[in-house]
Design an enzyme around this catalytic site. Structure first.
Site, PDB file in Angstrom:
ATOM      1  N   ARG A   1      73.527  68.405  80.226  1.00  0.00           N
ATOM      2  CA  ARG A   1      72.627  68.278  81.388  1.00  0.00           C
ATOM      3  C   ARG A   1      72.378  69.622  82.068  1.00  0.00           C
ATOM      4  NH1 ARG A   1      74.540  62.494  84.080  1.00  0.00           N
ATOM      5  NH2 ARG A   1      73.121  61.218  82.829  1.00  0.00           N
TER       6      ARG A   1
ATOM      7  N   LYS B   1      78.218  45.038  76.210  1.00  0.00           N
ATOM      8  CA  LYS B   1      77.847  43.798  76.895  1.00  0.00           C
ATOM      9  C   LYS B   1      76.392  43.406  76.757  1.00  0.00           C
ATOM     10  CE  LYS B   1      81.308  43.980  80.494  1.00  0.00           C
ATOM     11  NZ  LYS B   1      81.506  44.174  81.931  1.00  0.00           N
TER      12      LYS B   1
ATOM     13  N   GLY C   1      75.036  58.257  77.366  1.00  0.00           N
ATOM     14  CA  GLY C   1      76.205  59.107  77.162  1.00  0.00           C
ATOM     15  C   GLY C   1      76.942  58.826  75.860  1.00  0.00           C
TER      16      GLY C   1
ATOM     17  N   GLY D   1      71.250  55.277  82.177  1.00  0.00           N
ATOM     18  CA  GLY D   1      70.633  54.165  82.906  1.00  0.00           C
ATOM     19  C   GLY D   1      69.124  54.320  83.060  1.00  0.00           C
TER      20      GLY D   1
HETATM   21  C1  3PG Z   1      74.190  59.170  85.464  1.00  0.00           C
HETATM   22  O1  3PG Z   1      75.158  59.890  85.236  1.00  0.00           O
HETATM   23  O2  3PG Z   1      73.916  58.159  84.791  1.00  0.00           O
HETATM   24  C2  3PG Z   1      73.252  59.585  86.564  1.00  0.00           C
HETATM   25  O3  3PG Z   1      73.671  60.795  87.115  1.00  0.00           O
HETATM   26  C3  3PG Z   1      73.174  58.510  87.628  1.00  0.00           C
HETATM   27  O4  3PG Z   1      74.438  58.280  88.171  1.00  0.00           O
HETATM   28  P1  3PG Z   1      74.726  56.887  88.904  1.00  0.00           P
HETATM   29  O5  3PG Z   1      74.749  55.839  87.793  1.00  0.00           O
HETATM   30  O6  3PG Z   1      76.071  57.056  89.582  1.00  0.00           O
HETATM   31  O7  3PG Z   1      73.609  56.631  89.861  1.00  0.00           O
HETATM   32 MG    MG Z   2      75.241  55.964  85.089  1.00  0.00          MG
END
Ligand code: 3PG
Ligand code: MG
Length: 398
Positions: A36, A197, A354, A377
């Site tokens: 990142r 899940k 990730g 996400g």
């Molecule tokens: C992540 O690492 O997925 C993003 O930085 C968002 O983080 P969060 O899910 O804590 O909002």
């Molecule tokens: Mg996240």
């Protein structure tokens, strides 16, 4: 695309508040994956080159509004200095007098990092007053945090309404790459969705079957579908209470003309451990004591054949317990197949998340993918066809 980019802004002499996502994994104070940070470099470089002064706004972890030392962004300063090859100053709050003084004193060629935005409880409430405090620090707002764009927070959403706003280079690259692969994708389109899940990816699966020709389901999630088909899964990870929902998704997919691909054979062990003794069994033969940890060779052959027929591939989530050898075999082999097809110009391949990126890096396939997203996400929500608040705010900004 409906929003401005750095090219549309006059950056010379301006303080540019850049929302970045440097929520990187840290073990014992050491950044273990700097993807990142590396991907932010074009934005920082271009702002500095145009005579702008970058001031970085970012969250780190989920401190829930408390100042937590282990979630201070100060620990990232050395890593940022190495990556950006320039002096990085630090202000220990993202609003208020100290931050304002630091922003004012910032010299050309320097970068200022502000403390974790989530040390303020109102950040995650998208509080406009907090956003106004942040906006006082800059002349221009640049959002380069695609991977946090699914959050409507003060530093990602409200602030874009308060300053002349634009997308950063990474935000642009992410949206363009995803739009290219999924906007009007070349068909057939295959999605690989794995992970533990069904419940967290339910909406995603329901949406994807309308959009893709093949949906390969892997990981623990596949077990829930095997249960829905009346197959035994022993002690495998599976959400048995989701079985009716899984059955509905299977029926809906058939109606939509989407082929759902579940494992036809599985790798079964009795322990969730690296190198646990294991056997390959037909998918409907998992013993009571068994745990499905990977897709088997027949399943893999089917997946590879589907990749060969496909023109576009979207990947989120591993096919098996990829963190344990040798249960990373199906994920690695499928990833290498996708990489080879991409190299040969036969496939457009995009992956995000990730675990997925870690698995693709481990297999050595990542470098050949058409595009690897920094987002988890946000990538999923984009795939679901949802509007990302951080992106929508840029579109509405003047
Ligand atoms: C992540 O690492 O997925 C993003 O930085 C968002 O983080 P969060 O899910 O804590 O909002
Ligand atoms: Mg996240």
């Amino acid at each position: 695309m409906g929003w401005k980019t750095l090219d549309d802004m006059d950056l010379n002499g301006k303080r540019v508040l850049v929302r970045v996502d440097i929520n990187v994994p840290i073990v014992d104070g050491v950044v273990t994956d700097s993807t990142r940070i590396r991907r932010l470099m074009p934005t920082i470089r271009d702002i500095l080159a145009a005579g702008g002064r970058p001031i970085l706004l970012a969250h780190f972890g989920r401190p829930g509004g408390e100042r937590r030392k282990n979630l201070s962004l100060s620990q990232l300063v050395p890593t940022l200095e190495r990556a950006f090859e320039t002096k990085v100053l630090f202000a220990d709050d993202c609003v208020g007098p100290a931050a304002e003084e630091a922003a004012e004193a910032l010299q050309p060629g320097q970068v200022l990092l502000l403390e974790n935005t989530r040390f303020h409880a109102n950040e995650t409430k998208n509080d406009p007053d907090l956003a106004a405090g942040m906006a006082r620090l800059g002349d221009i707002y640049c959002n380069d945090a695609f991977s946090a764009a699914h959050r409507a927070h003060s530093s990602t959403e409200a602030i874009a309404r308060l300053l002349p706003s634009c997308a950063g280079r990474l935000m642009q690259a992410e949206l363009e790459a995803l739009e290219k692969a999924l906007g009007k994708p070349e068909r057939p389109v295959t999605a690989v969705v794995g992970g533990a899940k069904v419940s967290t990816k339910l909406e995603l699966l329901g949406n994807l079957i309308e959009k893709v020709d093949y949906l390969v389901i892997g990981g623990g999630m596949a077990n829930t579908f095997l249960v829905a088909k009346g197959m035994p899964v022993g002690k495998s990870l599976a959400e048995r209470i989701m079985k009716d929902t899984a059955a509905e998704i299977l029926a809906k997919a058939e109606a939509a003309g989407c082929t759902i691909v579940l494992p036809s054979d599985v790798v079964v062990a009795e322990k969730f451990e690296s190198h646990a003794p294991h056997q390959i069994l037909p998918a409907d033969r998992c013993p009571d004591e068994g745990m499905i940890l990977d897709a088997g060779p027949d399943s893999l052959a089917t997946i590879k054949a589907i990749f060969e027929k496909s023109r576009t591939l979207i990947w989120n989530g591993p096919l098996g317990a990829f963190e344990l050898e040798p249960f990373d075999a199906a994920t690695n082999a499928a990833a290498l197949k996708a990489a080879a097809l991409t190299r040969a110009g036969k496939l457009i391949s995009v992956a995000g998340g990730g675990d997925t990126v870690a698995a693709l890096n481990a297999s050595g396939a990542a470098g050949d993918f058409t595009y690897i997203s920094t987002a988890g996400g946000a990538f999923l929500e984009w795939m679901e066809g949802k509007t990302l608040p951080g992106v929508a705010a840029l579109m509405q900004a003047d």
